[in-house]
Each structure stands twice: as C-alpha cells, then as structure tokens.
Scaffold this motif. Sequence first.
Motif, mmCIF file in Angstrom:
data_model
loop_
_atom_site.group_PDB
_atom_site.id
_atom_site.type_symbol
_atom_site.label_atom_id
_atom_site.label_comp_id
_atom_site.label_asym_id
_atom_site.label_seq_id
_atom_site.Cartn_x
_atom_site.Cartn_y
_atom_site.Cartn_z
ATOM 1 N N MET A 1 -10.683 -10.832 32.952
ATOM 2 C CA MET A 1 -11.563 -10.387 32.203
ATOM 3 C C MET A 1 -12.345 -11.495 30.977
ATOM 4 S SD MET A 1 -9.002 -8.603 29.378
ATOM 5 C CE MET A 1 -10.196 -8.382 28.070
ATOM 6 N N GLN A 2 -13.318 -11.178 30.800
ATOM 7 C CA GLN A 2 -14.092 -12.004 29.880
ATOM 8 C C GLN A 2 -13.430 -11.565 28.339
ATOM 9 O OE1 GLN A 2 -17.957 -12.976 30.643
ATOM 10 N NE2 GLN A 2 -18.387 -14.090 28.764
ATOM 11 N N VAL A 3 -13.393 -12.778 27.575
ATOM 12 C CA VAL A 3 -12.850 -12.545 26.181
ATOM 13 C C VAL A 3 -14.267 -12.965 25.261
ATOM 14 C CG1 VAL A 3 -11.306 -12.571 24.276
ATOM 15 C CG2 VAL A 3 -10.532 -12.593 26.634
ATOM 16 N N GLY A 4 -15.033 -12.273 24.997
ATOM 17 C CA GLY A 4 -16.353 -12.752 24.295
ATOM 18 C C GLY A 4 -16.739 -14.106 25.000
ATOM 19 N N ASP A 5 -17.142 -14.998 24.026
ATOM 20 C CA ASP A 5 -17.708 -16.335 24.488
ATOM 21 C C ASP A 5 -16.369 -17.379 24.508
ATOM 22 O OD1 ASP A 5 -17.262 -16.707 21.647
ATOM 23 O OD2 ASP A 5 -19.123 -17.783 21.501
ATOM 24 N N PHE A 6 -15.072 -16.790 24.044
ATOM 25 C CA PHE A 6 -14.083 -17.727 24.013
ATOM 26 C C PHE A 6 -13.489 -18.105 25.404
ATOM 27 C CE2 PHE A 6 -13.506 -14.772 20.118
ATOM 28 C CZ PHE A 6 -13.622 -15.955 19.229
ATOM 29 N N GLY A 7 -13.657 -17.114 26.319
ATOM 30 C CA GLY A 7 -13.306 -17.689 27.785
ATOM 31 C C GLY A 7 -12.952 -16.309 28.464
ATOM 32 N N SER A 8 -12.338 -16.756 29.621
ATOM 33 C CA SER A 8 -11.928 -15.682 30.537
ATOM 34 C C SER A 8 -10.323 -15.808 30.843
ATOM 35 C CB SER A 8 -12.716 -15.512 31.926
ATOM 36 O OG SER A 8 -14.230 -15.335 31.429
ATOM 37 N N MET A 9 -9.661 -14.592 31.033
ATOM 38 C CA MET A 9 -8.182 -14.608 31.435
ATOM 39 C C MET A 9 -7.843 -13.659 32.601
ATOM 40 S SD MET A 9 -6.718 -12.495 27.944
ATOM 41 C CE MET A 9 -5.108 -12.288 28.910
ATOM 42 N N CYS A 10 -6.765 -13.882 32.977
ATOM 43 C CA CYS A 10 -6.014 -12.882 33.736
ATOM 44 C C CYS A 10 -4.485 -13.113 33.523
ATOM 45 C CB CYS A 10 -6.216 -12.873 35.232
ATOM 46 S SG CYS A 10 -5.633 -14.292 36.154
ATOM 47 N N ILE A 11 -3.648 -12.030 33.727
ATOM 48 C CA ILE A 11 -2.126 -12.315 33.520
ATOM 49 C C ILE A 11 -1.541 -12.161 35.086
ATOM 50 C CG2 ILE A 11 -0.273 -11.320 32.575
ATOM 51 C CD1 ILE A 11 -1.949 -12.591 30.426
ATOM 52 N N GLY A 12 -0.870 -12.856 35.507
ATOM 53 C CA GLY A 12 -0.288 -12.842 36.690
ATOM 54 C C GLY A 12 1.473 -12.974 36.783
ATOM 55 N N GLN A 13 1.900 -12.557 37.964
ATOM 56 C CA GLN A 13 3.449 -12.451 38.187
ATOM 57 C C GLN A 13 3.669 -13.392 39.545
ATOM 58 O OE1 GLN A 13 5.321 -8.729 38.103
ATOM 59 N NE2 GLN A 13 6.671 -9.501 36.860
ATOM 60 N N ASP A 14 4.725 -14.059 39.405
ATOM 61 C CA ASP A 14 4.992 -14.879 40.653
ATOM 62 C C ASP A 14 5.916 -13.985 41.415
ATOM 63 O OD1 ASP A 14 7.809 -14.975 39.908
ATOM 64 O OD2 ASP A 14 7.830 -17.568 40.206
ATOM 65 N N PRO A 15 6.219 -14.206 42.709
ATOM 66 C CA PRO A 15 7.024 -13.190 43.336
ATOM 67 C C PRO A 15 8.345 -12.843 42.947
ATOM 68 C CG PRO A 15 6.009 -15.071 45.087
ATOM 69 C CD PRO A 15 5.704 -15.344 43.716
ATOM 70 N N THR A 16 8.744 -13.708 41.983
ATOM 71 C CA THR A 16 10.262 -13.282 41.536
ATOM 72 C C THR A 16 10.195 -12.891 40.245
ATOM 73 O OG1 THR A 16 10.505 -15.573 40.232
ATOM 74 C CG2 THR A 16 10.723 -15.496 42.443
ATOM 75 N N GLY A 17 8.991 -12.597 39.550
ATOM 76 C CA GLY A 17 8.951 -11.851 38.457
ATOM 77 C C GLY A 17 8.461 -12.690 37.115
ATOM 78 N N VAL A 18 8.378 -13.995 37.356
ATOM 79 C CA VAL A 18 7.848 -14.754 36.288
ATOM 80 C C VAL A 18 6.453 -14.403 35.984
ATOM 81 C CG1 VAL A 18 7.383 -17.159 35.504
ATOM 82 C CG2 VAL A 18 9.327 -16.755 36.812
ATOM 83 N N VAL A 19 6.182 -13.956 34.475
ATOM 84 C CA VAL A 19 4.908 -13.624 33.955
ATOM 85 C C VAL A 19 4.065 -14.934 33.349
ATOM 86 C CG1 VAL A 19 3.614 -12.151 32.442
ATOM 87 C CG2 VAL A 19 5.722 -11.263 33.621
ATOM 88 N N PHE A 20 3.016 -14.956 33.718
ATOM 89 C CA PHE A 20 2.072 -16.149 33.228
ATOM 90 C C PHE A 20 0.618 -15.843 32.708
ATOM 91 C CE2 PHE A 20 1.902 -16.569 37.727
ATOM 92 C CZ PHE A 20 0.432 -16.806 37.851
ATOM 93 N N GLY A 21 -0.100 -16.574 32.239
ATOM 94 C CA GLY A 21 -1.536 -16.204 32.191
ATOM 95 C C GLY A 21 -2.272 -17.440 32.631
ATOM 96 N N VAL A 22 -3.530 -17.015 32.882
ATOM 97 C CA VAL A 22 -4.295 -18.090 33.250
ATOM 98 C C VAL A 22 -5.542 -18.070 32.471
ATOM 99 C CG1 VAL A 22 -5.988 -18.575 35.198
ATOM 100 C CG2 VAL A 22 -3.796 -17.704 35.967
ATOM 101 N N TRP A 23 -6.150 -18.939 31.860
ATOM 102 C CA TRP A 23 -7.455 -19.057 31.040
ATOM 103 C C TRP A 23 -8.565 -19.953 31.447
ATOM 104 C CZ3 TRP A 23 -9.061 -16.343 27.202
ATOM 105 C CH2 TRP A 23 -9.864 -16.982 26.460
#
Length: 265
Positions: free
Chosen positions: A100-122
Amino acid sequence: MASRPEGTPVWTDAMFTDVEGAKSFYEDVLGWTFGESASEYGNYTQAYKGDKAVAAVVPPMPGQDGEPQSAWCLYFASPDVTATAEKIKEAGGSLLMEPMQVGDFGSMCIGQDPTGVVFGVWQAGSHEGFEVEGESGSYVWAEVFTREPAKSDDFFTRVFGYNSKKIQDEHVDYRVFDLGSGPLLGRMVMTAEDFPAEIPPYIQVYFAVDNCDKAVERAEGAGGRKVFGPMDSPFGRFAAIVDPQGAAFAVIDVRTTVGEMPEMA
C-alpha cells in the motif's frame, strides 16, 4: 541521502494501545522526543533523538479486533515493494498487509516468514528511513529469533539476496546476514529452555545506549522488565527488555566490548 540497498534495515515502529504511556517510557529510557501525530495516517507519531528521526509509535487502527500485542516491527528497504511482496510469497512466506502507498512518504507491506517472524518492507518516497543509526538512542542492530533456523535462513536469503555466515562455535547456532559489505542482521535460535512456547518468533530490535546498566535501571524504573543481561560480549554490553505494554527490544553499549570477535564461516 542515497537509497539503501534492498534488504537493509531501514525503519522501525510499534503499535501501542497507550501511545502516551509508550512515549513517556521511551523518553525516559532512550531520551526520545516526539513529533506531532499525523491524524490522516492513523495518528502515526515519529520519535526523534535530537532532531533526527529514529522510530515511530502508532495506536491500533479503529475497528481492529481485540487488543493487539505491542511489538517492534523492523522494515527492510526495497526498490519495489510489490516485487518484494511476490518474493515473500514465492519463498514460502505470507503477507499480513498487502502493498500500500502511504501518501508521498513511500510504500509498504507487512510480511511473515514461514516460521512466524513478522517484518515490514519499505519502498522509500520522501521518508527515507532512519536519519541516524548507531548513536545513543537510535537503531543499531537486529536479530531474527526463530525456532526453525533453516527455514528462516532460506527465506531471508531468497527474499533479500543475503549472504550468510555462521559463528564458529559448536555451542551456539548464530548466523549473520550481509549484502557483501558489513553485517546487517543476525539470527538466533529460540530454545525450549529459554523461550516458553507462547512466545512467537520475532525480530529483536537493538537501540544504542551510552550505558547499558543505567538504561536497564531507567527501564525498570519506568515500568519495564529486564529479561536478559546486562551481559558483556565482543559486540558490546547488552540487555533485553520488555516495555510496560509487552513490546520486546534490546539496548546495547557498543563501545564497551569484552573478548575477541568470533570467527565466521
């Protein structure tokens, strides 16, 4: 600021039911100040050390089911968040939040690895991420904590193209990821004796401090709880803390080192 290579830790934030309480705690422990909340972006509030942005806090989204568990989320840089989201799925992970886009600040998503570790992408727009790193009160390091190290290692190297090296110690399974230059991310194994089953896999974010012991004292005085340390290491004197709302993080004095750096292979 030059754009950071894909896979570089670039930002961190956390969701708190009591944002004012969180602001008071981190002001006491890390010396942060806070900007104005952005009402058009869910009252997202940036934290500063001096005049440099170091993190952010945000309340739960309206209508969110139940009371969310507070946790620090680490974001990794990407030149194309949509492409990285596809890599996450191809590598066996899942998306908790679609790109998703966050205004002109950038774009992001939230992911999870196969073991359950949560992280973001910016994917940076006008907000390029940390304005300072490695100085007191700012981000300095992070580690993936997982019960299934082989799965996590494979996932993160596939998604972000990391190289990886293992510490040469038969008693410790610790791996370090890089992109060809300095280390970017560590990986620890969650053992049954140290981590109760109800604690999910996570990424531990480390903030730099001038004095680890005093930072722990400030955290405990402000209602936090020490869960490990302070402990000396070749990387610095560090401790793991849980804040009053349950968000885990670590503090480290990277200038106070003890012992020789371990061999990596």
